[in-house]
Design an enzyme around this catalytic site. Sequence first.
Site, PDB file in Angstrom:
ATOM      1  N   HIS A 284      -2.221   3.546   8.004  1.00  0.00           N
ATOM      2  CA  HIS A 284      -2.308   4.814   7.516  1.00  0.00           C
ATOM      3  C   HIS A 284      -0.840   5.510   7.442  1.00  0.00           C
ATOM      4  O   HIS A 284      -0.840   6.383   6.490  1.00  0.00           O
ATOM      5  CB  HIS A 284      -3.421   5.762   8.455  1.00  0.00           C
ATOM      6  CG  HIS A 284      -4.667   5.024   8.319  1.00  0.00           C
ATOM      7  ND1 HIS A 284      -5.567   5.205   7.341  1.00  0.00           N
ATOM      8  CD2 HIS A 284      -5.473   4.365   9.525  1.00  0.00           C
ATOM      9  CE1 HIS A 284      -6.632   4.722   7.664  1.00  0.00           C
ATOM     10  NE2 HIS A 284      -6.860   4.092   8.698  1.00  0.00           N
TER      11      HIS A 284
ATOM     12  N   SER B  23       0.771  -1.241   0.101  1.00  0.00           N
ATOM     13  CA  SER B  23      -0.033   0.091  -0.191  1.00  0.00           C
ATOM     14  C   SER B  23       0.542   1.316  -0.031  1.00  0.00           C
ATOM     15  O   SER B  23       0.637   2.240  -0.560  1.00  0.00           O
ATOM     16  CB  SER B  23      -0.896   0.087   1.175  1.00  0.00           C
ATOM     17  OG  SER B  23      -1.851  -1.149   1.102  1.00  0.00           O
TER      18      SER B  23
END
Length: 217
Positions: A186, A133
Amino acid sequence: MNLIRKPFKYTYRNACLILVLVQCAIFVVFQLLSKVGLGSIESYFALVSPLTIHYKMFWQVFTYQFLHADIWHLLFNMLSLYIFGSSLEQKMGTKEFLLFYLLCGTLCGIAGAVIYHFVFLRTFMPVVVVGASGAIFSLLFAFATLFPDTHIFIWGIIPLPAPILILVYTGIEILGALSASDNIAHSIHLLGLVWAFLYVVIRFGINPIKVWKNNLR
């Protein structure tokens, strides 16, 4: 500076597809290992900051990006890699694309190991990070910079200019990092945006903010 910005000789080898196939194959292998009770081996290759730093498993800052938590995690990342990565590889050339993708993903791993170890470890259990990611967010940032005129359809319905999509993603990731209420890394996603920004500025001499301002006028 001239050395840093010296371009590679352009070649195109469809490395993006190879990356997708490799990561899918790795996912299958670890699923099979898990079925026979050897799933713990994955912790040697995931990004686990105490192992990375205290036990000197430094390879984890690179290998974590080839592992995925589940099939949906894999599919989302690989779909994004192929859609955005293919266009970037054709524009950059294979060597530049691989340098960009793997370097940004590895830098996310290095910075992530430090952050999770010296900040989060004081209040939480050790964090296990897997997935491409961070590198994918770097790809999205580069795509929005090199293809600012492109519109991306959210859910196949809502068209958004690529730079706007990046700003939306950035806002979502900042809120997610502040809330810390899920199992999504995140901070790794945000680091992917940061490293991509620095790469584009230093390597290509392009100011993404200026590009986006000119495009959105």
